[in-house]
Every structure is written in structure tokens, then in C-alpha cells.
Design an enzyme around this catalytic site. Sequence first.
Site, PDB file in Angstrom:
ATOM      1  N   HIS A 101       0.836  -1.201   0.000  1.00 31.19           N
ATOM      2  CA  HIS A 101       0.000   0.000   0.000  1.00 31.19           C
ATOM      3  C   HIS A 101       0.866   1.243   0.000  1.00 31.19           C
ATOM      4  CE1 HIS A 101       0.555  -1.266   4.209  1.00 31.19           C
ATOM      5  NE2 HIS A 101       0.372  -0.010   4.608  1.00 31.19           N
ATOM      6  N   HIS A 103       0.896   5.224   0.862  1.00 31.09           N
ATOM      7  CA  HIS A 103       0.223   6.264   1.648  1.00 31.09           C
ATOM      8  C   HIS A 103       0.232   7.556   0.855  1.00 31.09           C
ATOM      9  CE1 HIS A 103       0.262   4.121   5.601  1.00 31.09           C
ATOM     10  NE2 HIS A 103       1.279   3.503   5.040  1.00 31.09           N
TER      11      HIS A 103
END
Length: 139
Positions: A101, A103
Site C-alpha cells: 500500500h 500512503h
Amino acid sequence: MSDPSCIFCKIVAGQIPSERVYEDAQAVAFLDIHPIAPGHTLLVPKAHFANLLETPQEVLAALVAAAPRVAGAVMRATGAEGFNFFQFNGACSGQEIMHLHFHIIPRRPGDGVSYQWRQGAYREGEMRALGAKVRQAME
Ligand code: ZN
């Protein structure tokens, strides 16, 4: 390609609710439930890959291509003047969910967000030796 024990796979599949702000064939973006700043968004591949090293190039390309679109929308929505874009690889780096992931953290002057990086220094010759070692590891 999903991991039944992975919270982000469950979010992608809609089994766990999320505030989804973007979706395409490869990627999903949703608001982080524990934001560093309002609008903190996570951009993830739909398929499960643990980290940057395990993610196929075409998936990474799709994610990075989506990032400016998502970040631009987050900035416009939050009135931010900038944003941070980063990700972690491995528990020792601070990665908590082992599904790649990125950010996206909207920033504004004086927002109080601090990452407290400590800048180090190399001893004489150390940087050159390390550079050579990394180049050698590329092969
Ligand atoms: Zn996953």
C-alpha cells in the site's frame, strides 16, 4: 490472487466497509481509518502482493499511474498544498498490513505532521564502498 486473512483483500472485495475514493482495473484507494492528516489515503493493488519487491511491474505501473489522480483529488478535497507519497516494506520498516500500500498524506504549512527522520553521515570512504556493493548486488 487474494489472501483470506488479509484485511486489505477484504476491503478490496467489499467484505469490510471502507471509504473508497478510487477504483480501476488494478487499483483501489480508500481513506485510512487512522489518518495522520484528514484525507490520508491508501492506494493498494486489487491483487494481494506483500510488498514492492513481490509486486509485478505492470501492477506497480498501474498504481503509480493512478497516484497523481488520487493525490490531486485528495489535495483539492482537503485544500492541501502538498502531499507525502510513501510506502513501507517489511515489519521492521513499519509495515503493519502485509499487502502493498502507498500512503498519500495531504500536507499544508504548519500542519504539525512530523516523521522525525534522523539524518546520518558516512565515514570517509564508506559511501563509495556501499555504492559499489549495491551496484554489485544489481547483477
Ligand atoms: Zn491482501
